[in-house]
Design a protein around this motif. Sequence first.
Motif, PDB file in Angstrom:
ATOM      1  N   LEU A   1      -4.960 -20.298  -5.451  1.00  0.00           N
ATOM      2  CA  LEU A   1      -5.541 -21.221  -6.422  1.00  0.00           C
ATOM      3  C   LEU A   1      -5.639 -22.629  -5.843  1.00  0.00           C
ATOM      4  O   LEU A   1      -6.670 -23.305  -5.986  1.00  0.00           O
ATOM      5  CB  LEU A   1      -4.682 -21.234  -7.690  1.00  0.00           C
ATOM      6  N   GLU A   2      -4.584 -23.080  -5.180  1.00  0.00           N
ATOM      7  CA  GLU A   2      -4.607 -24.421  -4.587  1.00  0.00           C
ATOM      8  C   GLU A   2      -5.721 -24.561  -3.559  1.00  0.00           C
ATOM      9  O   GLU A   2      -6.428 -25.564  -3.522  1.00  0.00           O
ATOM     10  CB  GLU A   2      -3.250 -24.716  -3.942  1.00  0.00           C
TER      11      GLU A   2
ATOM     12  N   SER B   1       3.919 -12.048  -4.441  1.00  0.00           N
ATOM     13  CA  SER B   1       2.629 -12.006  -5.130  1.00  0.00           C
ATOM     14  C   SER B   1       2.381 -13.284  -5.907  1.00  0.00           C
ATOM     15  O   SER B   1       1.293 -13.870  -5.832  1.00  0.00           O
ATOM     16  CB  SER B   1       2.593 -10.794  -6.061  1.00  0.00           C
ATOM     17  N   LEU B   2       3.389 -13.747  -6.643  1.00  0.00           N
ATOM     18  CA  LEU B   2       3.225 -14.969  -7.439  1.00  0.00           C
ATOM     19  C   LEU B   2       2.980 -16.178  -6.544  1.00  0.00           C
ATOM     20  O   LEU B   2       2.149 -17.035  -6.849  1.00  0.00           O
ATOM     21  CB  LEU B   2       4.461 -15.191  -8.316  1.00  0.00           C
ATOM     22  N   ARG B   3       3.700 -16.248  -5.442  1.00  0.00           N
ATOM     23  CA  ARG B   3       3.507 -17.375  -4.530  1.00  0.00           C
ATOM     24  C   ARG B   3       2.111 -17.323  -3.909  1.00  0.00           C
ATOM     25  O   ARG B   3       1.441 -18.354  -3.780  1.00  0.00           O
ATOM     26  CB  ARG B   3       4.580 -17.364  -3.441  1.00  0.00           C
ATOM     27  N   GLY B   4       1.670 -16.121  -3.551  1.00  0.00           N
ATOM     28  CA  GLY B   4       0.340 -15.986  -2.964  1.00  0.00           C
ATOM     29  C   GLY B   4      -0.760 -16.403  -3.921  1.00  0.00           C
ATOM     30  O   GLY B   4      -1.755 -17.020  -3.510  1.00  0.00           O
TER      31      GLY B   4
ATOM     32  N   THR C   1      13.506 -20.945  -5.297  1.00  0.00           N
ATOM     33  CA  THR C   1      13.579 -19.705  -4.530  1.00  0.00           C
ATOM     34  C   THR C   1      12.204 -19.066  -4.403  1.00  0.00           C
ATOM     35  O   THR C   1      11.821 -18.569  -3.344  1.00  0.00           O
ATOM     36  CB  THR C   1      14.545 -18.716  -5.204  1.00  0.00           C
ATOM     37  N   LEU C   2      11.447 -19.124  -5.496  1.00  0.00           N
ATOM     38  CA  LEU C   2      10.127 -18.493  -5.520  1.00  0.00           C
ATOM     39  C   LEU C   2       9.174 -19.138  -4.530  1.00  0.00           C
ATOM     40  O   LEU C   2       8.432 -18.456  -3.828  1.00  0.00           O
ATOM     41  CB  LEU C   2       9.551 -18.568  -6.935  1.00  0.00           C
ATOM     42  N   TYR C   3       9.186 -20.477  -4.440  1.00  0.00           N
ATOM     43  CA  TYR C   3       8.165 -21.169  -3.655  1.00  0.00           C
ATOM     44  C   TYR C   3       8.659 -21.810  -2.371  1.00  0.00           C
ATOM     45  O   TYR C   3       7.855 -22.203  -1.550  1.00  0.00           O
ATOM     46  CB  TYR C   3       7.461 -22.200  -4.530  1.00  0.00           C
ATOM     47  N   ASN C   4       9.961 -21.920  -2.188  1.00  0.00           N
ATOM     48  CA  ASN C   4      10.466 -22.552  -0.985  1.00  0.00           C
ATOM     49  C   ASN C   4      11.397 -21.647  -0.191  1.00  0.00           C
ATOM     50  O   ASN C   4      11.994 -22.060   0.777  1.00  0.00           O
ATOM     51  CB  ASN C   4      11.198 -23.847  -1.340  1.00  0.00           C
ATOM     52  N   GLY C   5      11.530 -20.375  -0.631  1.00  0.00           N
ATOM     53  CA  GLY C   5      12.446 -19.460   0.038  1.00  0.00           C
ATOM     54  C   GLY C   5      11.853 -18.875   1.307  1.00  0.00           C
ATOM     55  O   GLY C   5      10.666 -18.982   1.590  1.00  0.00           O
ATOM     56  N   ASP C   6      12.724 -18.259   2.081  1.00  0.00           N
ATOM     57  CA  ASP C   6      12.307 -17.544   3.275  1.00  0.00           C
ATOM     58  C   ASP C   6      11.472 -16.337   2.860  1.00  0.00           C
ATOM     59  O   ASP C   6      11.847 -15.585   1.973  1.00  0.00           O
ATOM     60  CB  ASP C   6      13.544 -17.078   4.040  1.00  0.00           C
TER      61      ASP C   6
ATOM     62  N   LEU D   1      -6.571 -29.388 -12.255  1.00  0.00           N
ATOM     63  CA  LEU D   1      -6.006 -30.659 -12.702  1.00  0.00           C
ATOM     64  C   LEU D   1      -4.556 -30.505 -13.129  1.00  0.00           C
ATOM     65  O   LEU D   1      -3.740 -31.408 -12.938  1.00  0.00           O
ATOM     66  CB  LEU D   1      -6.832 -31.229 -13.864  1.00  0.00           C
ATOM     67  N   VAL D   2      -4.240 -29.366 -13.734  1.00  0.00           N
ATOM     68  CA  VAL D   2      -2.862 -29.044 -14.100  1.00  0.00           C
ATOM     69  C   VAL D   2      -2.311 -28.103 -13.025  1.00  0.00           C
ATOM     70  O   VAL D   2      -2.905 -27.063 -12.741  1.00  0.00           O
ATOM     71  CB  VAL D   2      -2.796 -28.360 -15.482  1.00  0.00           C
ATOM     72  N   HIS D   3      -1.199 -28.481 -12.444  1.00  0.00           N
ATOM     73  CA  HIS D   3      -0.642 -27.736 -11.314  1.00  0.00           C
ATOM     74  C   HIS D   3       0.263 -26.623 -11.844  1.00  0.00           C
ATOM     75  O   HIS D   3       1.445 -26.815 -12.085  1.00  0.00           O
ATOM     76  CB  HIS D   3       0.137 -28.705 -10.426  1.00  0.00           C
ATOM     77  N   TYR D   4      -0.307 -25.428 -12.040  1.00  0.00           N
ATOM     78  CA  TYR D   4       0.462 -24.314 -12.600  1.00  0.00           C
ATOM     79  C   TYR D   4       1.428 -23.741 -11.562  1.00  0.00           C
ATOM     80  O   TYR D   4       1.050 -23.492 -10.418  1.00  0.00           O
ATOM     81  CB  TYR D   4      -0.480 -23.225 -13.121  1.00  0.00           C
ATOM     82  N   ASP D   5       2.661 -23.523 -12.001  1.00  0.00           N
ATOM     83  CA  ASP D   5       3.678 -22.955 -11.122  1.00  0.00           C
ATOM     84  C   ASP D   5       3.527 -21.444 -10.998  1.00  0.00           C
ATOM     85  O   ASP D   5       3.787 -20.880  -9.935  1.00  0.00           O
ATOM     86  CB  ASP D   5       5.075 -23.269 -11.670  1.00  0.00           C
ATOM     87  N   VAL D   6       3.128 -20.800 -12.087  1.00  0.00           N
ATOM     88  CA  VAL D   6       2.995 -19.341 -12.090  1.00  0.00           C
ATOM     89  C   VAL D   6       1.630 -18.965 -12.659  1.00  0.00           C
ATOM     90  O   VAL D   6       1.233 -19.456 -13.726  1.00  0.00           O
ATOM     91  CB  VAL D   6       4.102 -18.671 -12.928  1.00  0.00           C
TER      92      VAL D   6
END
Length: 314
Positions: free
Chosen positions: A73-74, A65-68, A50-55, A255-260
């Motif tokens: 970072l990416e 904010s967290l998704r942004g 929901t956090l990263y793939n939601g509308d 190198l480590v893909h942090y989700d949050v």
Amino acid sequence: MDTYHTKYWSDPCYYSSSDEEDDIRYNHAVEQSGGKGIAPGKTRRSPLQTLYNGDQLDLSAVQTSLRGRRELLEQACLTHTKKRRVLTPDDLRHLIVDDKHGLLYCYVPKVACTNWKRVFMVLTGDGRYHEPLAIPANEAHVAGNLRTLSEYSTSEINRRLRSYLKFIFVREPFERLVSAYRNKFTRSYNTAFHKRYGTKIIRRHRPQPQPDALERGNDVSFQEFVYYLVDPRTQREEPFNEHWERIHSLCHPCLVHYDVVGKYETLEQDSRSVLRLAGADGEVHFPTSGKSTRTNGDMAAQFFQNISPFYQKK
């Protein structure tokens, strides 16, 4: 794999998760855990999905904010990472593991890591601990109380990097630096730091030091501390102490893909979000800070008033 043409990439030794795995990681984790611990045992979209793939219209201000932050970072990693390398076990010493809830947390000293370690002791303690603030601060830092990712085999590391919720908390770098200085060099009880680092700093960066200062190392000025940090000899002789080492050198966010990515400035709000995503918000609450003397932006600005622009840039 060409890192400049892919959003995420995997390492041949230690694997960092991909886009597709973001969509399935929590459903897979729930199946593996029988619907317990890692995420709510339902087949509907997980909180992370929901956090990263939601509308965008359905997201709360916190989720947006967290998704942004993760997207920023990416993009920064794609822009600034010139040469890709493989993670080593030494890179993973700061990643704390909670197998019960499927969590990986990279701790950064001076960014609320004591309280996060306390929370992990409650979550992984099998009932030994119930209230984070009842755990003495020195006990939270005892090696062996919590497991780090570097202790696992390569296959176990890869599995956890693929399927666990990975998070990190960051802080404005100059503010973190002032916090480290205040804690380690202005507190009378930190004699080990005074002896280990203070005496060296005074000997190298103070003209005509007094014998007592050379012996005790307990009156290092912030300016002397800055000179020590930017002196090329410092890192040639030994790595930075973790309390002032740069966050990217501790946690390797490209190198480590942090989700949050949580921020110290919104610590309580972001901590609640992490615990909710992990399905652990009913088990423990992140401790609220009652400190009125903690380092803030205004205080950091005062310390840097006497640091020249040249040294600030360095």
